[in-house]
Write a protein that holds these residues in place. Structure first.
Motif, PDB file in Angstrom:
ATOM      1  N   ALA A 246      67.519 -21.108  68.128  1.00 30.38           N
ATOM      2  CA  ALA A 246      67.613 -19.868  69.456  1.00 30.38           C
ATOM      3  C   ALA A 246      66.294 -19.718  69.809  1.00 30.38           C
ATOM      4  N   THR A 247      65.316 -19.678  69.318  1.00 27.98           N
ATOM      5  CA  THR A 247      63.960 -19.820  69.848  1.00 27.98           C
ATOM      6  C   THR A 247      62.624 -21.025  69.973  1.00 27.98           C
ATOM      7  N   GLY A 248      63.422 -21.818  69.715  1.00 27.04           N
ATOM      8  CA  GLY A 248      63.002 -23.079  70.121  1.00 27.04           C
ATOM      9  C   GLY A 248      61.810 -23.311  69.348  1.00 27.04           C
ATOM     10  N   LEU A 249      61.326 -22.416  68.557  1.00 28.88           N
ATOM     11  CA  LEU A 249      60.498 -22.984  67.817  1.00 28.88           C
ATOM     12  C   LEU A 249      60.595 -22.099  66.033  1.00 28.88           C
ATOM     13  N   HIS A 250      60.302 -22.915  65.086  1.00 29.53           N
ATOM     14  CA  HIS A 250      59.848 -22.273  63.653  1.00 29.53           C
ATOM     15  C   HIS A 250      59.105 -21.144  63.018  1.00 29.53           C
ATOM     16  N   MET A 251      60.191 -19.996  62.631  1.00 30.81           N
ATOM     17  CA  MET A 251      59.310 -19.239  61.880  1.00 30.81           C
ATOM     18  C   MET A 251      57.774 -19.108  62.102  1.00 30.81           C
ATOM     19  N   GLY A 252      57.336 -20.066  62.075  1.00 33.21           N
ATOM     20  CA  GLY A 252      56.299 -20.206  61.058  1.00 33.21           C
ATOM     21  C   GLY A 252      55.422 -20.887  62.496  1.00 33.21           C
ATOM     22  N   GLN A 253      55.474 -20.774  63.579  1.00 38.53           N
ATOM     23  CA  GLN A 253      55.354 -21.346  64.154  1.00 38.53           C
ATOM     24  C   GLN A 253      54.757 -20.068  65.277  1.00 38.53           C
ATOM     25  N   TRP A 254      55.861 -19.222  64.609  1.00 43.02           N
ATOM     26  CA  TRP A 254      56.122 -17.744  65.524  1.00 43.02           C
ATOM     27  C   TRP A 254      54.682 -16.550  65.575  1.00 43.02           C
ATOM     28  N   LEU A 255      54.466 -17.742  63.820  1.00 41.85           N
ATOM     29  CA  LEU A 255      53.963 -16.264  62.974  1.00 41.85           C
ATOM     30  C   LEU A 255      52.543 -16.762  63.476  1.00 41.85           C
ATOM     31  N   CYS A 256      52.206 -18.326  63.528  1.00 39.78           N
ATOM     32  CA  CYS A 256      50.909 -19.169  64.216  1.00 39.78           C
ATOM     33  C   CYS A 256      50.697 -18.192  65.518  1.00 39.78           C
ATOM     34  N   VAL A 257      51.693 -18.025  66.215  1.00 40.19           N
ATOM     35  CA  VAL A 257      50.893 -17.592  67.451  1.00 40.19           C
ATOM     36  C   VAL A 257      49.825 -16.657  67.455  1.00 40.19           C
ATOM     37  N   PRO A 258      50.155 -15.899  67.148  1.00 38.37           N
ATOM     38  CA  PRO A 258      48.657 -14.388  67.211  1.00 38.37           C
ATOM     39  C   PRO A 258      48.004 -15.445  66.354  1.00 38.37           C
ATOM     40  N   MET A 259      47.543 -15.677  65.362  1.00 40.74           N
ATOM     41  CA  MET A 259      46.654 -16.520  64.821  1.00 40.74           C
ATOM     42  C   MET A 259      45.469 -17.433  64.762  1.00 40.74           C
ATOM     43  N   ILE A 260      46.036 -17.518  66.092  1.00 43.36           N
ATOM     44  CA  ILE A 260      45.523 -18.681  67.222  1.00 43.36           C
ATOM     45  C   ILE A 260      44.785 -17.999  68.064  1.00 43.36           C
ATOM     46  N   LEU A 261      45.984 -16.967  68.903  1.00 46.02           N
ATOM     47  CA  LEU A 261      45.037 -16.061  69.983  1.00 46.02           C
ATOM     48  C   LEU A 261      43.556 -15.320  69.260  1.00 46.02           C
ATOM     49  N   GLY A 262      44.738 -14.834  67.766  1.00 47.87           N
ATOM     50  CA  GLY A 262      43.256 -13.582  67.497  1.00 47.87           C
ATOM     51  C   GLY A 262      42.511 -14.408  67.146  1.00 47.87           C
ATOM     52  N   GLY A 263      42.435 -15.459  66.458  1.00 49.92           N
ATOM     53  CA  GLY A 263      40.992 -16.826  66.005  1.00 49.92           C
ATOM     54  C   GLY A 263      40.285 -17.168  67.361  1.00 49.92           C
ATOM     55  N   ALA A 264      40.453 -17.385  68.222  1.00 47.46           N
ATOM     56  CA  ALA A 264      40.443 -17.965  68.897  1.00 47.46           C
ATOM     57  C   ALA A 264      39.263 -16.720  69.626  1.00 47.46           C
ATOM     58  N   GLY A 265      40.774 -15.578  69.474  1.00 50.46           N
ATOM     59  CA  GLY A 265      39.375 -14.013  70.474  1.00 50.46           C
ATOM     60  C   GLY A 265      38.267 -13.874  69.622  1.00 50.46           C
ATOM     61  N   LEU A 266      38.322 -13.861  68.450  1.00 52.90           N
ATOM     62  CA  LEU A 266      37.153 -13.630  67.622  1.00 52.90           C
ATOM     63  C   LEU A 266      36.902 -14.504  67.612  1.00 52.90           C
ATOM     64  N   THR A 267      36.352 -15.567  67.474  1.00 53.11           N
ATOM     65  CA  THR A 267      35.483 -16.319  67.353  1.00 53.11           C
ATOM     66  C   THR A 267      34.788 -16.660  68.922  1.00 53.11           C
ATOM     67  N   PHE A 268      35.049 -15.782  70.007  1.00 53.75           N
ATOM     68  CA  PHE A 268      34.026 -16.060  71.489  1.00 53.75           C
ATOM     69  C   PHE A 268      32.897 -15.135  71.156  1.00 53.75           C
ATOM     70  N   TRP A 269      34.280 -13.845  70.477  1.00 51.14           N
ATOM     71  CA  TRP A 269      33.438 -12.184  70.709  1.00 51.14           C
ATOM     72  C   TRP A 269      32.320 -12.426  69.719  1.00 51.14           C
ATOM     73  N   ALA A 270      32.181 -13.354  68.991  1.00 53.59           N
ATOM     74  CA  ALA A 270      31.614 -13.202  67.679  1.00 53.59           C
ATOM     75  C   ALA A 270      30.541 -14.324  68.220  1.00 53.59           C
ATOM     76  N   CYS A 271      30.780 -15.519  69.198  1.00 53.44           N
ATOM     77  CA  CYS A 271      29.453 -16.297  68.687  1.00 53.44           C
ATOM     78  C   CYS A 271      28.474 -15.072  70.215  1.00 53.44           C
ATOM     79  N   ARG A 272      29.273 -14.456  70.666  1.00 51.72           N
ATOM     80  CA  ARG A 272      28.450 -13.663  71.944  1.00 51.72           C
ATOM     81  C   ARG A 272      27.540 -12.616  71.071  1.00 51.72           C
ATOM     82  N   GLN A 273      27.977 -12.162  69.888  1.00 47.89           N
ATOM     83  CA  GLN A 273      26.984 -11.160  69.087  1.00 47.89           C
ATOM     84  C   GLN A 273      25.556 -11.703  68.840  1.00 47.89           C
ATOM     85  N   LYS A 274      24.646 -10.173  68.973  1.00 50.21           N
ATOM     86  CA  LYS A 274      23.745 -11.259  68.551  1.00 50.21           C
ATOM     87  C   LYS A 274      23.330 -11.877  67.022  1.00 50.21           C
TER      88      LYS A 274
END
Length: 283
Positions: A246-274
């Motif tokens: 019905a959704t086109g993705l597995h439950m595991g994939q849907w749960l990975c979407v916020p991980m990918i976005l959050g991980g990318a955001g945290l990595t970018f934020w951390a790289c900009r910190q002192k």
């Protein structure tokens, strides 16, 4: 050649003579799945202690010894509750006491990761240490447990992949006559050694350890991407086939979407910190 036609030349799981039970004494059974969790926690603890021997560590050996109990509780409670909520809620509502039957499997990495994060934050605040840097160091150890856990999934003959005509396709008991991707092994390699080496290189050859959140972000991003991709060749959980259709993705994939976005955001934020690396004193 059709998949059905290639089945006779495929690898048969039963030919490997693997058993999910290592030792059986009366009603007591020592299972590989349970051993994977125990070994993952112990090996991760030993590796954490080695990392803490490096300069600039965020906590002491004594802190690490106390933290392991909190992390273990976070893995078990978070992993089990998330599996119940996202993967098979109806079955557990019908038989609530089955939630306690951890030895039968049924754990969610996403929930376990959240449980560990909460446990570390609470522990760090109680002991007045930097929780984000501790999560960085614990993230370095996580691929060890992931590798062993996926190997245990393979030994159990569960979580198999979609049908394939590739030479290493495997016929799993209970999955029909067609050879399938051994997706458990794909995940074991990517989430284990590959992710471990990537994090080790960041720790050893860059300033990542001194930028709070960078190692954690890299781990979350890497795991999310690897898991999301492997799910394309993995069969969805039986009780979630309709959800995937019905959704086109597995439950595991849907749960990975916020991980990918959050991980990318945290990595970018951390790289900009002192950097928190100690600065050489002026002479």
């Amino acid at each position: 050649m059709s998949l059905a036609g290639s089945a006779p030349t495929a690898i048969y799981f039963t030919s490997l003579h693997l058993s999910p039970v290592l030792l059986q004494i009366g009603p007591f059974a020592l299972r590989w799945y349970s051993l994977a969790y125990i070994a993952g926690i112990l090996l991760g603890w030993f590796y954490l202690i080695r990392l803490l021997a490096e300069n600039g560590a965020p906590m002491t050996r004594e802190h690490a010894d106390g933290l392991v109990t909190w992390v273990t509780a976070g893995i078990l409670i978070g992993g089990r509750l998330a599996y119940v909520l996202f993967y098979d809620l109806g079955a557990y509502l019908a038989h609530p006491l089955n939630v306690l039957r951890l030895w039968e499997g049924g754990m969610s990495f996403h929930g376990g990761a959240l449980g560990v994060a909460i446990a570390i934050i609470v522990y760090a605040r109680r002991h007045r240490v930097d929780w984000l840097r501790i999560i960085d160091y614990v993230a370095m150890c996580a691929p060890i447990g992931l590798f062993l856990g996926r190997l245990a999934n393979f030994v159990n003959g569960e979580l198999w992949g979609r049908p394939t005509g590739l030479p290493w396709g495997m016929v799993f008991p209970g999955a029909g006559p067609l050879p399938r991707h051994p997706s458990q092994l794909y995940e074991a390699v990517l989430e284990g050694p590959v992710l471990f080496v990537l994090l080790w290189c960041l720790f050893r050859f860059t300033s990542a350890r001194h930028r709070p959140g960078l190692l954690c972000g890299a781990f979350v991003l890497g795991y999310g991407l690897f898991r999301f991709l492997v799910e394309f060749v993995r069969e969805p959980d039986q009780q979630l086939v309709a959800f995937a259709a019905a959704t086109g993705l597995h439950m595991g994939q849907w749960l990975c979407v916020p991980m990918i976005l959050g991980g990318a955001g945290l990595t970018f934020w951390a790289c900009r910190q002192k950097s928190t690396a100690p600065q050489p004193s002026a002479t």
